[in-house]
Structures are given as C-alpha cells and as structure tokens.
Design an enzyme around this catalytic site. Structure first.
Site, PDB file in Angstrom:
ATOM      1  N   LEU A  37       0.523   2.954  14.818  1.00 20.65           N
ATOM      2  CA  LEU A  37       0.871   4.273  14.313  1.00 20.65           C
ATOM      3  C   LEU A  37      -0.194   4.639  13.297  1.00 20.65           C
ATOM      4  O   LEU A  37      -0.248   4.057  12.203  1.00 20.65           O
ATOM      5  CB  LEU A  37       2.246   4.261  13.644  1.00 20.65           C
ATOM      6  CG  LEU A  37       3.481   4.380  14.531  1.00 20.65           C
ATOM      7  CD1 LEU A  37       3.637   3.145  15.414  1.00 20.65           C
ATOM      8  CD2 LEU A  37       4.718   4.551  13.657  1.00 20.65           C
ATOM      9  N   HIS A  38      -1.041   5.585  13.637  1.00 19.36           N
ATOM     10  CA  HIS A  38      -2.155   5.950  12.758  1.00 19.36           C
ATOM     11  C   HIS A  38      -1.960   7.380  12.270  1.00 19.36           C
ATOM     12  O   HIS A  38      -1.874   8.309  13.070  1.00 19.36           O
ATOM     13  CB  HIS A  38      -3.492   5.826  13.503  1.00 19.36           C
ATOM     14  CG  HIS A  38      -4.682   6.004  12.605  1.00 19.36           C
ATOM     15  ND1 HIS A  38      -5.266   4.952  11.936  1.00 19.36           N
ATOM     16  CD2 HIS A  38      -5.386   7.116  12.261  1.00 19.36           C
ATOM     17  CE1 HIS A  38      -6.283   5.398  11.222  1.00 19.36           C
ATOM     18  NE2 HIS A  38      -6.371   6.720  11.396  1.00 19.36           N
ATOM     19  N   SER A  39      -1.885   7.545  10.958  1.00 17.10           N
ATOM     20  CA  SER A  39      -1.733   8.881  10.379  1.00 17.10           C
ATOM     21  C   SER A  39      -3.106   9.528  10.226  1.00 17.10           C
ATOM     22  O   SER A  39      -4.060   8.884   9.773  1.00 17.10           O
ATOM     23  CB  SER A  39      -1.041   8.798   9.016  1.00 17.10           C
ATOM     24  OG  SER A  39       0.254   8.258   9.159  1.00 17.10           O
ATOM     25  N   CYS A  91      -6.359  11.220   9.108  1.00 12.19           N
ATOM     26  CA  CYS A  91      -7.097  11.174   7.841  1.00 12.19           C
ATOM     27  C   CYS A  91      -8.437  11.853   8.075  1.00 12.19           C
ATOM     28  O   CYS A  91      -9.388  11.219   8.555  1.00 12.19           O
ATOM     29  CB  CYS A  91      -7.280   9.727   7.373  1.00 12.19           C
ATOM     30  SG  CYS A  91      -8.229   9.588   5.836  1.00 12.19           S
ATOM     31  N   CYS A 143     -10.869   5.216   1.370  1.00  5.82           N
ATOM     32  CA  CYS A 143      -9.721   4.639   2.066  1.00  5.82           C
ATOM     33  C   CYS A 143     -10.225   3.743   3.202  1.00  5.82           C
ATOM     34  O   CYS A 143     -11.418   3.663   3.453  1.00  5.82           O
ATOM     35  CB  CYS A 143      -8.795   5.731   2.609  1.00  5.82           C
ATOM     36  SG  CYS A 143      -9.534   6.749   3.911  1.00  5.82           S
ATOM     37  N   GLU A 188      -1.292  14.065   7.522  1.00  9.98           N
ATOM     38  CA  GLU A 188      -2.403  13.873   6.587  1.00  9.98           C
ATOM     39  C   GLU A 188      -1.897  13.596   5.166  1.00  9.98           C
ATOM     40  O   GLU A 188      -0.919  14.175   4.705  1.00  9.98           O
ATOM     41  CB  GLU A 188      -3.271  15.131   6.583  1.00  9.98           C
ATOM     42  CG  GLU A 188      -4.469  15.089   5.673  1.00  9.98           C
ATOM     43  CD  GLU A 188      -5.646  14.328   6.258  1.00  9.98           C
ATOM     44  OE1 GLU A 188      -6.244  13.531   5.527  1.00  9.98           O
ATOM     45  OE2 GLU A 188      -5.964  14.554   7.439  1.00  9.98           O
ATOM     46  N   GLY A 189      -2.597  12.687   4.495  1.00  9.93           N
ATOM     47  CA  GLY A 189      -2.282  12.431   3.092  1.00  9.93           C
ATOM     48  C   GLY A 189      -0.897  11.873   2.870  1.00  9.93           C
ATOM     49  O   GLY A 189      -0.214  12.259   1.927  1.00  9.93           O
ATOM     50  N   ASP A 230       5.374   8.239  -0.366  1.00  4.35           N
ATOM     51  CA  ASP A 230       5.015   8.408   1.043  1.00  4.35           C
ATOM     52  C   ASP A 230       5.998   9.384   1.676  1.00  4.35           C
ATOM     53  O   ASP A 230       7.201   9.135   1.697  1.00  4.35           O
ATOM     54  CB  ASP A 230       5.065   7.059   1.758  1.00  4.35           C
ATOM     55  CG  ASP A 230       4.371   7.071   3.108  1.00  4.35           C
ATOM     56  OD1 ASP A 230       4.278   8.151   3.724  1.00  4.35           O
ATOM     57  OD2 ASP A 230       3.934   5.990   3.560  1.00  4.35           O
ATOM     58  N   ARG A 235       5.715  10.538   4.877  1.00  6.04           N
ATOM     59  CA  ARG A 235       5.566  10.528   6.334  1.00  6.04           C
ATOM     60  C   ARG A 235       6.885  10.226   7.039  1.00  6.04           C
ATOM     61  O   ARG A 235       7.797   9.638   6.460  1.00  6.04           O
ATOM     62  CB  ARG A 235       4.518   9.485   6.740  1.00  6.04           C
ATOM     63  CG  ARG A 235       3.099   9.866   6.366  1.00  6.04           C
ATOM     64  CD  ARG A 235       2.122   8.741   6.684  1.00  6.04           C
ATOM     65  NE  ARG A 235       2.328   7.566   5.838  1.00  6.04           N
ATOM     66  CZ  ARG A 235       1.594   6.466   5.910  1.00  6.04           C
ATOM     67  NH1 ARG A 235       0.607   6.390   6.792  1.00  6.04           N
ATOM     68  NH2 ARG A 235       1.835   5.444   5.095  1.00  6.04           N
ATOM     69  N   LYS A 240       6.613   0.673   8.495  1.00  3.74           N
ATOM     70  CA  LYS A 240       6.464   1.091   9.892  1.00  3.74           C
ATOM     71  C   LYS A 240       7.282   0.176  10.810  1.00  3.74           C
ATOM     72  O   LYS A 240       7.929   0.649  11.751  1.00  3.74           O
ATOM     73  CB  LYS A 240       4.992   1.062  10.301  1.00  3.74           C
ATOM     74  CG  LYS A 240       4.128   2.113   9.620  1.00  3.74           C
ATOM     75  CD  LYS A 240       2.693   2.047  10.122  1.00  3.74           C
ATOM     76  CE  LYS A 240       1.816   3.101   9.461  1.00  3.74           C
ATOM     77  NZ  LYS A 240       0.412   3.037   9.931  1.00  3.74           N
TER      78      LYS A 240
END
Length: 360
Positions: free
Chosen positions: A216-218, A220, A231, A258-259, A292, A294, A320
C-alpha cells in the site's frame, strides 16, 4: 430518475464550494449552521457572515492545544470572534505559519455547552476538501440555503457518508511496460463520491488463490516524482516494484493520500513548520491534523476487487497490517522495506519509529 443531485454529489459540490471560498449550510433537527473554510474565506465574505449574527471559529482540538484555547467539546473548540476580529485574526488562528512570529493571539474565549455536532461535521468536511481544518460558523435559520442559493447538507446522512468508505468503480486497465517489469498492468479505480482516483499496478499474473506480494503506497509527489531526500517514499516505491518484478508477480496499490492524507498544500505547510524546528508529528498537530489521516480501507477494497484475500505485505507500518486484517485481508507475512535512508530524512524516520510505531 431524478435530475436532482444525490448525497454524494451534494458532498462533492460542498467540497468544491468550500475550496472556492463559498459557504455551505449544514442542517439537523435543532437548526442550521452556515460554514465557510477559514483558509479560503475572503474579507468581504467574513463581513457578510458576521452581519448575520454571532460568529465563531471551529478548530480541531489539536490546533486549539497549540493556541492554548479551551476545547470544551473534546475533539474541537468553538472560539468566539471578538468585536474587533478581522480577516487577519481568522487566518492567524487557522494557519500556524506565523505562530512563532506572532505567538500572542488571545485572550481566546471558547464556547461551552450546547451541541457541537454541526461544527464537528463541518471540520470533517473541510478536511475532506484538503483544506486547513478551521471553519467560520454562524447559526442561521432553516431555509437559508435555498434563499441564498447555497449547498445544503443534512447532517445525519452527511456524517454517515463521510465516515463510510466510498465504493470504488474499476474504470479501465491496460498494459504498461515498466523498468521493473514489462509484464505490468495499470488498473484505475474511481470512487463514487467524486474524490481522488486510486491505482493498482499488477505485475505478472499473480495467483488469486495464494498470498500476493503487495504494497500500500501513498502518493508522494515530492518523493516519488521529484526525488526528495526528506522522505523514503520514492526509494520504497521503486524497491517494491523491483522486488515484484524479480519475483514475477505482485500488486502495488498507489493511493492518492498525499501527505498522510492531508493533501500536498498542507504537506508543504508541515514542511515549512519542520524548517522552524518541529518534527513531522508536531507539525501535523499544529496544523490541526492527527498524526496520520489516511484511510487504508481503500487498499483492502481494491485488493478484494482484484480477487485477492491474502497478502505478503511490503511495509514497515503495523497500522497497515492491522487495517488489512480488520477488513478481511489476511496478512500472511510482513516483508520489511528498509530503503531510502539519507542524512536529510534521518530525523523524520526516527520520529516515524518513535511516535508512529514504524518498524525501522
């Protein structure tokens, strides 16, 4: 079928209105609240709203703590606007950019008693618009929205919709040969609530009956696209795809959060606060956000839509793993992903480990 907008469409319209500086009206059984996002509020509209009655500024408890204001409502504070409060006063309370230069903002008087549910909904809505979580509020009468052509939201159904996870529709998929693997396919998922699209990069043809190597990649922008050294996101993205390419199968979920879910503009505000000496968590709190923001439920829904129910998760973040398990996705293995350490992000990574529980 009616041509009138449904709830999701009214919420999308409300987010757009707030971003444009236009107030919206929130209603429940007890009354109605005119709400404008402090960040996009103009001086003229501030004056017009104050002419309607006693105005107050709703802030999250995180921001109120920085301002040393009383948060009698627990998770938020309702600050009375003094008679001489102008546009600059509102902006100073909403945006921490000049907190150190102008630390004295009081005395601040907080409202106590009464129902703050409309203000709470308003801050949630403002956050979902990726704006600073601060809203100017004035109580108005029922029917005010129709009279002035403003978007009206029923509080009960809106609160439920904002809490619920929007259904993701699979829009299209196509082959996209990558450096990591020429056998790659990109899937596009579009939420029915009109928010940002999310993506799944499928490497090879993973077995749906076996745990799939997944991440799971947010999103950036600074790390993934610009190669930022602040980062470890870009190196994590490339390393995850590289490992999937080496194994010949995997799924990388690219979530537009993002962020840590606060949006790029607020992320840059957090970076500016870090330049003043605050760490990443402290910066988020001063802005009024949680550590966070997300929603990892999105990743679980995409995996289910693609036919997977078990993963080997490439992550250093226990949150996660916990969310995947709560959503019915079995995590059979945590695969560490320790890359991208630089002198510029040493403190950032230390804070992630110390305050956010990352396994670094």
């Amino acid at each position: 079928m009616s041509l009138s907008p449904d709830l999701n469409e009214r919420l999308a319209r409300a987010r757009s209105d707030l971003r444009m500086g236009l107030p919206v009206v929130l209603e429940n059984a007890d009354g109605a609240l005119l709400l404008a996002a402090a960040e996009t509020l103009s001086a003229d509209r501030l004056g017009a709203m104050r002419d309607l009655g006693r105005a107050h500024l709703a802030l999250t408890a995180r921001r109120a703590e920085t301002l040393k204001a009383r948060a009698y409502d627990g998770d938020l504070a309702r600050l009375v606007l003094p008679d001489d409060a102008d546009w600059g006063w509102v902006q100073d309370l909403a945006d921490p950019a000049d907190d150190l230069a102008r630390p004295m903002k009081g005395p601040l008087v907080s409202l106590r008693g009464g129902d703050a549910s409309l203000q709470r909904l308003g801050l949630t809505l403002i956050k979902s618009a990726r704006l600073l979580p601060a809203g100017l509020c004035v109580e108005v009468g029922v029917g005010f929205a129709a009279t002035h052509g403003l978007t009206r939201l029923d509080a009960v159904e809106s609160a439920h919709a904002l809490e619920a996870l929007s259904v993701l529709d699979h829009v299209v998929s196509a082959k996209v040969p990558l450096r990591a693997s020429e056998a790659a396919r990109l899937h596009i998922f579009r939420p029915e609530d009109g928010s940002e699209e999310h993506y799944a990069i499928e490497i090879g043809r993973p077995d749906r009956e076996a745990p799939v190597l997944s991440r799971l990649h947010s999103a950036c922008f600074t790390g993934d696209l610009l190669g930022s050294l602040k980062c470890d996101c870009g190196p994590q993205l490339n390393a995850a795809l590289g490992q999937m390419g080496q194994e010949g199968a995997g799924v990388l979920l690219y979530l537009n959060q993002e962020g840590r879910g606060i949006g790029l503009a607020n992320k840059m505000r957090a970076y500016a606060l870090q330049d003043q000496g605050f760490d990443t968590v402290e910066a988020n709190h001063r802005l009024g956000f949680e550590d966070d923001e997300r929603d990892f439920r999105l990743g679980a829904q995409i995996l289910e839509r693609l036919g997977f129910n078990a993963v080997r998760l490439l992550t250093n973040n226990p949150a996660k793993i916990a969310m995947m398990e709560r959503c019915g996705i079995q995590v059979t293995e945590r695969v560490p992903l320790k890359v991208g350490h630089t002198p510029q992000n040493e403190r950032y990574l230390a804070v992630k480990a110390e305050k956010s529980g990352h396994l670094l």
